[in-house]
Design an enzyme around this catalytic site. Structure first.
Site, PDB file in Angstrom:
ATOM      1  N   ASP A  93      60.324  77.221  50.904  1.00  0.00           N
ATOM      2  CA  ASP A  93      61.367  77.905  50.136  1.00  0.00           C
ATOM      3  C   ASP A  93      62.375  78.576  51.065  1.00  0.00           C
ATOM      4  OD1 ASP A  93      62.685  78.811  47.884  1.00  0.00           O
ATOM      5  OD2 ASP A  93      61.355  80.525  47.567  1.00  0.00           O
ATOM      6  N   HIS A 134      68.786  72.077  53.114  1.00  0.00           N
ATOM      7  CA  HIS A 134      67.758  71.042  52.909  1.00  0.00           C
ATOM      8  C   HIS A 134      67.683  70.119  54.129  1.00  0.00           C
ATOM      9  CE1 HIS A 134      67.385  72.548  48.943  1.00  0.00           C
ATOM     10  NE2 HIS A 134      68.466  72.003  48.444  1.00  0.00           N
ATOM     11  N   LEU A 178      45.940  62.862  59.853  1.00  0.00           N
ATOM     12  CA  LEU A 178      46.365  63.745  58.756  1.00  0.00           C
ATOM     13  C   LEU A 178      46.833  62.966  57.532  1.00  0.00           C
ATOM     14  CD1 LEU A 178      47.375  66.729  57.939  1.00  0.00           C
ATOM     15  CD2 LEU A 178      49.596  65.949  58.767  1.00  0.00           C
TER      16      LEU A 178
HETATM   17  C1  FPP Z   1      63.423  75.130  48.416  1.00  0.00           C
HETATM   18  O1  FPP Z   1      64.532  75.856  48.880  1.00  0.00           O
HETATM   19  C2  FPP Z   1      63.393  73.762  48.904  1.00  0.00           C
HETATM   20  C3  FPP Z   1      63.411  72.630  48.133  1.00  0.00           C
HETATM   21  C4  FPP Z   1      63.499  72.679  46.668  1.00  0.00           C
HETATM   22  C5  FPP Z   1      63.419  71.285  48.698  1.00  0.00           C
HETATM   23  C6  FPP Z   1      62.576  71.043  49.912  1.00  0.00           C
HETATM   24  C7  FPP Z   1      63.046  69.806  50.559  1.00  0.00           C
HETATM   25  C8  FPP Z   1      63.148  69.575  51.889  1.00  0.00           C
HETATM   26  C9  FPP Z   1      62.697  70.540  52.896  1.00  0.00           C
HETATM   27  C10 FPP Z   1      63.783  68.333  52.402  1.00  0.00           C
HETATM   28  C11 FPP Z   1      63.119  67.018  52.160  1.00  0.00           C
HETATM   29  C12 FPP Z   1      61.656  66.981  52.196  1.00  0.00           C
HETATM   30  C13 FPP Z   1      60.892  66.082  52.844  1.00  0.00           C
HETATM   31  C14 FPP Z   1      59.429  66.096  52.564  1.00  0.00           C
HETATM   32  C15 FPP Z   1      61.375  65.094  53.841  1.00  0.00           C
HETATM   33  P1  FPP Z   1      65.574  76.404  47.825  1.00  0.00           P
HETATM   34  O2  FPP Z   1      66.653  75.402  47.689  1.00  0.00           O
HETATM   35  O3  FPP Z   1      64.879  76.781  46.561  1.00  0.00           O
HETATM   36  O4  FPP Z   1      66.091  77.695  48.560  1.00  0.00           O
HETATM   37  P2  FPP Z   1      66.619  79.072  47.906  1.00  0.00           P
HETATM   38  O5  FPP Z   1      65.451  79.670  47.183  1.00  0.00           O
HETATM   39  O6  FPP Z   1      67.044  79.858  49.093  1.00  0.00           O
HETATM   40  O7  FPP Z   1      67.757  78.711  46.996  1.00  0.00           O
END
Ligand code: FPP
Length: 253
Positions: free
Chosen positions: A21, A38, A132
Site C-alpha cells: 500500500d 505503481h 519460492l
Molecule cells: C496500493 O497502493 C497498490 C496497488 C493497488 C497495486 C499494487 C501493484 C503493484 C505494486 C504493481 C504491479 C504488481 C506486480 C505484482 C508486478 P495505492 O494505490 O492504494 O496507494 P495509496 O493508498 O497511497 O493511494
C-alpha cells in the site's frame, strides 16, 4: 534496519503475505501521477521476491489487485493491468533464475483476456521451479473467496458429493483459493494503515500482523528482513498460555 544475517534461518515463517500500500501517496509526494507510484512499486515487488527467495521462504502472497480496485478510475485500472503484463514478461528471467514458481488467487475470470493469457503462460513456464511460490492475489477479496467456496460446497452437497456431517475446517479449506497452501504466519502492510482490507480473511486467524510506515515503492529487502526479525521476536500462543508454549518448545529441542 535488519540485515539478512540477523534473520534466524531456523525460525522462518513458511508463508508471508503482503498488502502493498501507498503507491498513490508516494507518487503524490514526488509530484507525479498515481501510475508512477505503481511503476516504482514493481521494483519493490522484485526486491521482496528476491529477499524471500534468498531466505528460503516457501510462500509469498502479494495483494496486487483487490475486487474493490475495479472501482478505481478506468485509466488507473488499465495502467495496472498493462503494468502487470509488462512486469511478468520482464521479470520472467529473474523468476526462473531464482527458481520461483508463480500462482494466482482471485476471480481471474474478471481479468482482461490478454492479462489472463499472460498470467497462465507464466504459471505454466514456472511450474517446475522448486523454490519460492509467489502467489499474486488478483481481483481478489477474502469475502469473495469465502462466498465462492460456499457456492462450490453447496453444489457438492446438492450433488451428494459431500455430506454435511463430513464438513470440518480442514475440509472447508479445500474449497478456498489457498487450498494446499499453509496459512500465512506473517502479514505485512505498508504505508501506515492499520487495516486488513478484505485480504485472506479466513487464513489470517492466527497470523502475526506487522505494520510499517514505509510506502510500498520505498520498501526494500532490508524492510522485509526487519519484518521477519520482528516476527521472530514474538511468541505465538494459538490460544494457549506462555508456559505451555515453553514446554512444547523444550520437548521439540
Ligand atoms: C496500493 O497502493 C497498490 C496497488 C493497488 C497495486 C499494487 C501493484 C503493484 C505494486 C504493481 C504491479 C504488481 C506486480 C505484482 C508486478 P495505492 O494505490 O492504494 O496507494 P495509496 O493508498 O497511497 O493511494
Amino acid at each position: 534496519m535488519a540485515s539478512k544475517e540477523q534473520v534466524n534461518r531456523n525460525a522462518l515463517p513458511s508463508h508471508v503475505a503482503v498488502i502493498m500500500d501507498g503507491n498513490g501517496r508516494w507518487a503524490q509526494k514526488h509530484g507525479k501521477q498515481r501510475v508512477f507510484g505503481h511503476q516504482n512499486g514493481v521494483v519493490s515487488v522484485r526486491d521482496t521476491v528476491e529477499a524471500a527467495a534468498e531466505l528460503g521462504i516457501k510462500y509469498l502472497t502479494l495483494y496486487a489487485f483487490s475486487t474493490e480496485n475495479w472501482n478505481r478510475p478506468q485509466e488507473e485500472v488499465d495502467a495496472l493491468m498493462m503494468l502487470l503484463v509488462h512486469s511478468i514478461k520482464s521479470e520472467m528471467e529473474s523468476l526462473q533464475k531464482n527458481k520461483v514458481s508463480l500462482g494466482i488467487i482471485g476471480d481471474t475470470e474478471k481479468m482482461p483476456e490478454n492479462v489472463r493469457d499472460e498470467l497462465y503462460s507464466a504459471i505454466d513456464e514456472t511450474k517446475n521451479n522448486t523454490g519460492l511460490k509467489l502467489i499474486l492475489a488478483l481481483s481478489y477479496s477474502g469475502r469473495w473467496e469465502i462466498l465462492n467456496a460456499v457456492r462450490k460446497l453447496a453444489r457438492d452437497i446438492k450433488n451428494k458429493d459431500l455430506d454435511e456431517s463430513d464438513l470440518s475446517f480442514e475440509h472447508f479449506e479445500n474449497y478456498l483459493e489457498t487450498s494446499k497452501i499453509p496459512d500465512p504466519e506473517l502479514l505485512i502492510r505498508t504505508s501506515g494503515e492499520f487495516r486488513i482490507s478484505n485480504f485472506l480473511l479466513w487464513q489470517i486467524a492466527y497470523t502475526e500482523l506487522y505494520f510499517t510506515d514505509v510506502l510500498w515503492p520505498d520498501f526494500r529487502k532490508a524492510d522485509f528482513f526487519d519484518a521477519i526479525v520482528d516476527y521472530q521476536s514474538r511468541e505465538r500462543r494459538f490460544g494457549k498460555i506462555s508456559a505451555q508454549i515453553k514446554v512444547n518448545k523444550e520437548n521439540e529441542e
